[in-house]
Structure formats: structure tokens, C-alpha cells
Design an enzyme around this catalytic site. Structure first.
Site, mmCIF file in Angstrom:
data_model
loop_
_atom_site.group_PDB
_atom_site.id
_atom_site.type_symbol
_atom_site.label_atom_id
_atom_site.label_comp_id
_atom_site.label_asym_id
_atom_site.label_seq_id
_atom_site.Cartn_x
_atom_site.Cartn_y
_atom_site.Cartn_z
ATOM 1 C CG ASP A 1 38.563 -29.624 21.237
ATOM 2 O OD1 ASP A 1 38.227 -29.292 22.426
ATOM 3 O OD2 ASP A 1 38.347 -29.296 20.082
ATOM 4 C CB ILE B 1 43.160 -21.590 16.811
ATOM 5 C CG1 ILE B 1 42.805 -20.265 17.869
ATOM 6 C CG2 ILE B 1 43.173 -21.172 15.436
ATOM 7 C CD1 ILE B 1 44.314 -19.690 18.493
HETATM 8 ZN ZN LIG Z 1 35.197 -26.635 19.672
#
Ligand SMILES: [Zn+2]
Length: 283
Positions: free
Chosen positions: A84, A231
Site C-alpha cells: 500500500d 481500513i
Molecule cells: Zn491509503
């Protein structure tokens, strides 16, 4: 577990009018807690980690992949391992070489042309390796900065088609009023913008900053093309709170029992999130 390119999970979610939750893992307990909850809920799950976490935890991309694979053996669920917010293309390459099945190149800090250029590099590197590529158009800021609703940071639907066509990216993170971290006031998502983006993109969209967005708004976003909901903060907070509560309640507590409570708190939070991403009614 079945380790798949993230694209496959997102396309399956599209067919079910649902989304896949992508939750950051920080240690052994978060990995097993995530896998266990996903299995209980019969949900697919994306386990993700950012280069910043990798650095903080003093581990390598290959080590986290091996850890997830090792613990994942005992679970009957579909997963992807995703990096990410890699702002450096080299981090995407490293993750791809280490067995990640999905990477996000985050070009939100560079200009439009550089974002295209770098995203394309990652797409080309991933080609033929069964790895999904996510990019970001617009800028999902931090909630602290309160810049998430400023027009300049939002994804411009007018640029979406050219970005997707020129990069050939698999999925796209959008900035529609969402932000990372804990929101200071209730976030207001621009659903008209989301619909316009989805119409132009024609690929699965990703909602970052899932923490603090009301459930009803997440569901509405899913009904308008969001297939991955990131999340981090809420689940992370739950773990830390469980650990701190355990210690506060008993200063002689051993780590294994403090972590046990941390894991339980975190799993309750994950279960709520998986429920939201599932079974979204057609509008
Ligand atoms: Zn992000």
C-alpha cells in the site's frame, strides 16, 4: 488460503455488488486475526502493508509474504497480499519480486504526467507476473490536514479516462472527500464525482481512508463502483487499545495475554468492517 492477484478478488466483488476489505498487517497477531475473521465471515480479504510499516518493523517484503503464506495454509479463504502507498517505483518492483500479488504505486505527490509515467513503469514490470497494479489519481490526504475536500485534491473525472488508457492500470484509488487517519469532523463524500469517475474509468475503484466514514456511506460508495475499501486506523487502534487496557488492568500481565486481548479487540473491529463490505443492496 488461496493467494490470488487482487484483480480477481475485485472482479468477484463486482459480480456480487460488494467490496473487499484491505487491512494493514503489523505483526503475527494481525495476520492470524485477519485470516481467522475472514474465514468466519466467509469473506475474501486483502492483507496489505506499506513501505513505511516494512521499515518500522525491520522486516523485508519477502519475509512478510512468507509469514502470510505460512499462517495462511490453515485457512480456506481467498486472499491477496498488497503493498500500500509505495511512492517509489523501486518499492513496487521489490514487492513484485518478493511474491506480492498486488502493488499500489502512489503518484499523488507528483504531477499528472509523472504519475502516468511511473504508473506505466510499474504496470510494465508487473506484466506477465499475475500481479495487480493500483494507482492513485488526485490526493487522499491525511484527515489532520483537512485538505480532503479541497477541489484541487479531488480526483478530476475529466482526467480519469486518459490516465487509465495510458497506464493500463487495474484499479484506481480515488479522492472524493475521503482522508487517512481519524477524521476531525464527519467526512462528506462526493458521490456525484464518484459516479462520474466510475463511468470514465471502467475499472474497479478503491476507497482509502475507510476509518470514520459512516457505514451507510461506505455501502453507497460500494454501490457506485468501489471494490476495495482500505481500513487501517480503526483496526490498528483496536489492537493498541486491547493491549493497553490489558496492561492497565494488570501491570503484571505477560505479553502473550495482553496480545490475546489486543487480538480479540481487533477481530471484533475487523468483523464489523467485513460485514459492511458484504451484501450491498442495489440502489
Ligand atoms: Zn491509503
Amino acid at each position: 488460503m488461496q493467494l490470488l492477484p487482487m484483480k480477481e478478488l475485485l472482479l468477484e466483488a463486482k459480480a456480487n455488488n460488494s467490496a473487499v476489505a484491505a487491512i494493514n498487517v503489523s505483526n503475527m497477531e494481525t495476520i492470524t486475526g485477519l485470516l481467522e475473521t475472514a474465514q468466519k465471515m466467509e469473506s475474501s480479504i486483502i492483507l496489505q502493508i506499506s513501505p513505511m510499516q516494512i521499515q518500522a518493523q525491520k522486516i523485508t517484503y519477502a519475509q512478510i509474504v512468507e509469514m502470510i503464506k505460512l499462517f495462511g495454509r490453515d485457512y480456506d479463504i481467498k486472499t491477496s497480499i498488497h503493498v500500500d502507498h509505495a511512492v517509489d517505483v523501486e518499492d513496487c518492483y521489490k514487492a513484485i519480486d518478493s511474491g506480492f500479488t498486488s502493488v499500489m504505486y502512489d503518484g499523488s505527490m507528483v504531477d499528472f504526467d509523472t504519475n502516468i509515467e511511473n504508473t506505466l513503469k510499474v504496470v510494465n514490470y508487473a506484466k506477465g507476473k499475475n500481479v495487480t497494479v493500483e494507482a492513485e489519481l488526485g490526493k487522499v490526504g491525511g484527515a489532520e490536514a483537512s485538505d480532503s475536500t479541497e477541489e484541487g485534491y479531488m480526483t478530476d473525472p475529466g482526467k480519469v479516462e486518459i490516465f487509465v488508457n495510458r497506464t493500463g492500470v487495474d484499479c484506481l484509488a480515488v479522492a472524493i472527500g475521503n482522508a487517512h487517519g481519524q477524521y476531525k469532523c464527519k467526512p462528506k463524500l462526493d458521490f456525484n464525482r464518484l459516479s462520474a469517475i466510475y463511468e470514465k474509468a471502467g475499472i474497479p475503484l478503491v476507497l482509502h481512508g475507510g476509518t470514520g466514514i459512516p457505514d451507510v456511506d461506505i455501502k453507497k460508495a460500494i454501490s457506485k463502483g468501489i471494490r476495495k475499501v482500505n481500513i487501517f486506523t480503526e483496526v490498528d487502534r483496536a489492537f493498541v487499545k486491547g493491549f493497553v487496557d490489558a496492561y492497565t488492568g494488570n501491570k503484571n500481565i505477560y505479553m502473550m495475554h495482553a496480545q490475546e486481548q489486543a487480538r480479540e479487540y481487533m477481530m471484533r473491529e475487523i468483523e464489523k468492517k467485513l460485514r459492511i463490505c458484504k451484501n450491498v443492496e442495489e440502489e
